[in-house]
Enzyme design. Structure first.
Site, PDB file in Angstrom:
ATOM      1  N   ASN A  27     -14.904 -47.854 -23.635  1.00  0.00           N
ATOM      2  CA  ASN A  27     -14.365 -46.620 -24.225  1.00  0.00           C
ATOM      3  C   ASN A  27     -15.073 -46.363 -25.544  1.00  0.00           C
ATOM      4  O   ASN A  27     -14.718 -46.974 -26.559  1.00  0.00           O
ATOM      5  CB  ASN A  27     -12.863 -46.770 -24.530  1.00  0.00           C
ATOM      6  CG  ASN A  27     -11.993 -46.751 -23.293  1.00  0.00           C
ATOM      7  OD1 ASN A  27     -12.458 -46.483 -22.195  1.00  0.00           O
ATOM      8  ND2 ASN A  27     -10.721 -47.023 -23.483  1.00  0.00           N
TER       9      ASN A  27
ATOM     10  N   SER B 105      -9.073 -56.125 -11.162  1.00  0.00           N
ATOM     11  CA  SER B 105      -7.739 -56.297 -11.704  1.00  0.00           C
ATOM     12  C   SER B 105      -7.486 -57.790 -11.802  1.00  0.00           C
ATOM     13  O   SER B 105      -8.240 -58.596 -11.272  1.00  0.00           O
ATOM     14  CB  SER B 105      -6.743 -55.669 -10.760  1.00  0.00           C
ATOM     15  OG  SER B 105      -6.867 -56.257  -9.494  1.00  0.00           O
TER      16      SER B 105
ATOM     17  N   HIS C  75     -16.387 -48.874 -14.568  1.00  0.00           N
ATOM     18  CA  HIS C  75     -15.886 -49.884 -15.513  1.00  0.00           C
ATOM     19  C   HIS C  75     -14.816 -50.789 -14.923  1.00  0.00           C
ATOM     20  O   HIS C  75     -14.382 -51.733 -15.557  1.00  0.00           O
ATOM     21  CB  HIS C  75     -15.350 -49.205 -16.765  1.00  0.00           C
ATOM     22  CG  HIS C  75     -13.909 -48.762 -16.648  1.00  0.00           C
ATOM     23  ND1 HIS C  75     -13.474 -47.898 -15.667  1.00  0.00           N
ATOM     24  CD2 HIS C  75     -12.819 -49.078 -17.371  1.00  0.00           C
ATOM     25  CE1 HIS C  75     -12.184 -47.695 -15.809  1.00  0.00           C
ATOM     26  NE2 HIS C  75     -11.753 -48.394 -16.806  1.00  0.00           N
TER      27      HIS C  75
ATOM     28  N   HIS D 266     -11.247 -59.572 -21.454  1.00  0.00           N
ATOM     29  CA  HIS D 266     -11.059 -58.117 -21.391  1.00  0.00           C
ATOM     30  C   HIS D 266      -9.993 -57.694 -22.403  1.00  0.00           C
ATOM     31  O   HIS D 266      -8.824 -58.010 -22.246  1.00  0.00           O
ATOM     32  CB  HIS D 266     -10.604 -57.739 -19.959  1.00  0.00           C
ATOM     33  CG  HIS D 266     -10.347 -56.269 -19.769  1.00  0.00           C
ATOM     34  ND1 HIS D 266      -9.394 -55.775 -18.922  1.00  0.00           N
ATOM     35  CD2 HIS D 266     -10.928 -55.187 -20.334  1.00  0.00           C
ATOM     36  CE1 HIS D 266      -9.395 -54.458 -18.958  1.00  0.00           C
ATOM     37  NE2 HIS D 266     -10.316 -54.074 -19.801  1.00  0.00           N
TER      38      HIS D 266
ATOM     39  N   SER E  42     -14.449 -59.700  -9.755  1.00  0.00           N
ATOM     40  CA  SER E  42     -15.137 -58.902 -10.766  1.00  0.00           C
ATOM     41  C   SER E  42     -16.619 -58.919 -10.417  1.00  0.00           C
ATOM     42  O   SER E  42     -17.057 -59.736  -9.612  1.00  0.00           O
ATOM     43  CB  SER E  42     -14.937 -59.505 -12.155  1.00  0.00           C
ATOM     44  OG  SER E  42     -13.579 -59.518 -12.497  1.00  0.00           O
TER      45      SER E  42
ATOM     46  N   GLU F  25      -9.999 -64.599 -18.033  1.00  0.00           N
ATOM     47  CA  GLU F  25     -10.087 -65.292 -16.747  1.00  0.00           C
ATOM     48  C   GLU F  25     -11.164 -66.351 -16.765  1.00  0.00           C
ATOM     49  O   GLU F  25     -12.243 -66.135 -17.309  1.00  0.00           O
ATOM     50  CB  GLU F  25     -10.473 -64.288 -15.641  1.00  0.00           C
ATOM     51  CG  GLU F  25      -9.340 -63.865 -14.770  1.00  0.00           C
ATOM     52  CD  GLU F  25      -9.752 -62.905 -13.650  1.00  0.00           C
ATOM     53  OE1 GLU F  25      -8.874 -62.171 -13.197  1.00  0.00           O
ATOM     54  OE2 GLU F  25     -10.930 -62.886 -13.234  1.00  0.00           O
TER      55      GLU F  25
ATOM     56  N   PRO G 238     -14.866 -55.636 -14.658  1.00  0.00           N
ATOM     57  CA  PRO G 238     -13.756 -56.516 -14.300  1.00  0.00           C
ATOM     58  C   PRO G 238     -12.911 -55.890 -13.195  1.00  0.00           C
ATOM     59  O   PRO G 238     -12.719 -54.681 -13.164  1.00  0.00           O
ATOM     60  CB  PRO G 238     -12.949 -56.601 -15.597  1.00  0.00           C
ATOM     61  CG  PRO G 238     -13.259 -55.334 -16.324  1.00  0.00           C
ATOM     62  CD  PRO G 238     -14.641 -54.912 -15.908  1.00  0.00           C
TER      63      PRO G 238
END
Lengths: 472, 138
Positions: A321, A371, A395, A232, A376, A204, A369
């Site tokens: 993650n 969606s 997150h 992302h 964000s 973005e 972030p």
């Protein structure tokens, strides 16, 4: 399950030890978010608290939702001698993460050539399902990527040394061992290096719409008049295969029938399998760091090609993650533990040795972030997070509607039109893919950021909104 | 009998149930269910075939490995599934011929399946109908 959780403050729900739980579990959420949590997710959180060697408490962040084995939006710490490591506590998309870039390009200058830029970056950054990287990667090269992470990318001309300082772990997990990664994982990883992938991944171009802490924003390099970029994505098929491979190996070696869910399969941290998984996971983390570094490089090139000389600097790159060995205070003592973050962002405050010098005084930038097409957040890590959530915060927004339901309710063209009317341009390889990621299928990111801020585990610095989006 | 259906139960992932009058048919329909998340398998041309042999420790792991092979073939060879034929399951071993196309640029791809999971996986037989339930990470 929900009724077993007792509200103990405005933003904290807690379940004490019961039925095999070794520690209590805590959910950080507002009433609004807590009420929306699926029963499944809370059961999964409870199950995590039953695992061997878990310390202090199992934690759920305000964006918690149901995953497999462990919930998404959770943190757990395990004793190094007594505890376990579990691929399900990290996720299949190892080091799915995000990086934030700042530029010196004025928003109005960008808007003038927005569509041209969108075409340019869509061409330069491979995206979508089955997207292949732009370079031919040999097995030898890939092994090097796995060992060195973002450092490999910089050595090979994708970016500058300074970028590494502004990446979690300096872009390279020290214990990564390419030899712990299977041939199948390598085969999946070779064609995909340097690609965004699909699903909820995006790139973005954004602008700052609110600043909450001007001083920190300035230290993070934020200039309200200039565009920012958020990338992302994760470790693609290589990471998924590493998780899957080690789930199989752990099942064979340690079994799963004693566990409440097959996806909770794990190995003692100090076992050979546990150690090898950690080395393989670290290699996949490195792949993702290199991936985002390459995508950032092509983003820089896209700016140069359309606007000429533009300064594009990295603010920070964070993993969502991952498992890490970190020191935390437990029962009054500083102790090294294995932290699992699945859908959680590290949120270290000032003075942590892991942080680069530039963020020693402020605490680390935390990037959440939203969606596709929504806001964000940039937050800053805190000491409080180290006290209550093993230095972690949320997150993302977290879904509230399945992709299947989204497809029934939304059409891609309609999502496109809605965003267009809000002055957000979107480019995606697929209309259906766009419908699946409609902004309405996610929780309210503002609410998630507010909980983090009010609990004090990640303080709001600024809110970013998109100008245009490449949907993966 | 429906080939498969999505439960819509898992918001972040996708859970489906696939049916068959034999275990083989239920497995094959599970493959189509998973493919349907990523692309419209009906539109994929039956241009190429891949013979596969899969092993598992039990039926669940056989199903997991079978579905994972389809993801593997997509990532490494751009193989898109049209149908599954000549599928045989015996002693936790599976043999099948996957029919599909590798000309990936000719199709609309909309979603991604990152991985197969064991979460709430079920393989059941009720009366004469086999049902397999799978959650995939997307």
């Amino acid at each position: 399950m929900k009724e077993k959780f007792k509200q103990i403050s405005d933003y904290e729900w807690r379940i004490e030890k019961e039925n095999g739980m070794r520690v209590p579990a805590i959910v950080f959420a507002s009433k609004l978010l807590f009420d929306a949590i699926e029963e499944d997710a809370l059961t999964q959180l409870r199950n995590v608290a039953t695992l061997k060697g878990i310390q202090k408490h199992a934690i759920a962040l305000p964006d918690i939702h149901s995953g497999y084995g462990f919930p998404i939006g959770g943190v757990a710490a395990f004793d190094i001698d007594e505890g376990v490591i579990s691929p399900g506590g990290i996720g299949y998309d190892i080091n799915c993460g995000v990086r934030l870039l700042v530029t010196d390009l004025k928003i109005e200058e960008f808007i003038k050539k927005r569509n041209q830029f969108l075409d340019e970056i869509f061409k330069n950054v491979p995206s979508g399902l089955g997207s292949k990287g732009r370079i031919r990667v040999t097995k030898e090269m890939l092994l090097d990527v796995l060992a060195k992470g973002a450092e490999w990318a910089v050595e090979n001309g994708y970016g500058i040394k300074e970028d590494l300082t502004k990446t979690e772990e300096y872009g390279k997990m020290p214990k990564a061992d390419p030899n712990a990664v299977s041939n199948r994982a390598l085969q999946r990883g070779m064609p995909q290096l340097g690609s965004l992938g699909s699903g909820n991944h995006f790139l973005e171009i954004q602008k700052v719409d609110k600043v909450f802490d001007g001083e920190i924003a300035e230290k993070f390099g934020i200039d309200k008049s200039c565009v920012t970029v958020m990338i992302h994505c994760g470790s693609r098929g290589l990471g998924h295969q590493v998780a899957s491979d080690y789930i199989k190996i752990m099942e064979q070696k340690f079994g799963w029938k004693h566990l409440p869910d097959r996806e909770l399969v794990n190995a003692p941290i100090n076992s050979d399998v546990g150690q090898t998984y950690y080395s393989a996971m670290s290699a996949a983390v490195n792949y993702a760091f290199a991936n985002r570094q390459m995508i950032m490089h092509w983003t820089r090139e896209s700016f140069y090609n359309v606007f000429g000389e533009v300064k594009v600097d990295l603010v920070y790159d964070v993993a969502h993650n991952v498992a890490k060995f970190e020191k935390h205070k437990i029962d009054g003592e500083i102790k090294k533990v294995c932290i699992h973050r699945k859908g959680a962002t590290r949120s270290f405050g000032p003075g942590r040795e892991e942080l680069p010098e530039i963020y020693q005084e402020t605490g680390q930038p935390v990037i959440i972030p939203g969606s596709m097409g929504t806001a964000s957040y940039l937050l800053v890590g805190t000491k409080k997070a180290e006290e209550v959530s093993f230095g972690s915060t949320a997150h993302g927004a977290g879904r509230v509607m399945s992709r299947h339901a989204a497809l029934k309710q939304f059409r891609g063209q309609q999502v496109y039109a809605t965003l267009h009317n809000k002055d957000i341009e979107v480019k995606s390889a697929s209309w259906k893919g766009l419908a699946e990621e409609a902004p309405q299928v996610y929780k309210d990111i503002d609410e998630v950021a507010n909980v983090s801020h009010n609990v004090g585990i990640g303080k709001k610095v600024c809110r970013l909104v998109p100008l245009c989006v490449i949907k993966g | 009998m429906k080939k498969f259906e999505f439960t819509g139960k898992k918001v972040a992932d996708a859970q489906f149930r696939a049916y068959g009058s034999s275990l083989e048919e239920a497995f094959a329909n599970a493959a189509l269910a998973m493919a349907s998340i990523m692309y419209d398998y009906v539109k994929i041309k039956p241009a190429e075939e891949r013979e596969i042999k899969i092993e598992g420790n039990d039926l669940q792991s056989l199903l997991y490995n079978f579905l994972e092979e389809i993801l593997f073939l997509l990532d490494t060879e751009n193989f898109l599934l049209h149908s599954v034929k000549e599928i045989k399951i015996k002693n936790n071993q599976l043999e099948a011929v996957l029919v599909g196309d590798t000309k990936i640029e000719n199709y609309e791809l909309f979603g991604q399946v990152k991985a197969v999971t064991y979460n709430e996986m079920k393989i059941e037989k009720e009366k004469d109908i086999y049902m397999v339930q799978v959650v995939v990470d997307i």
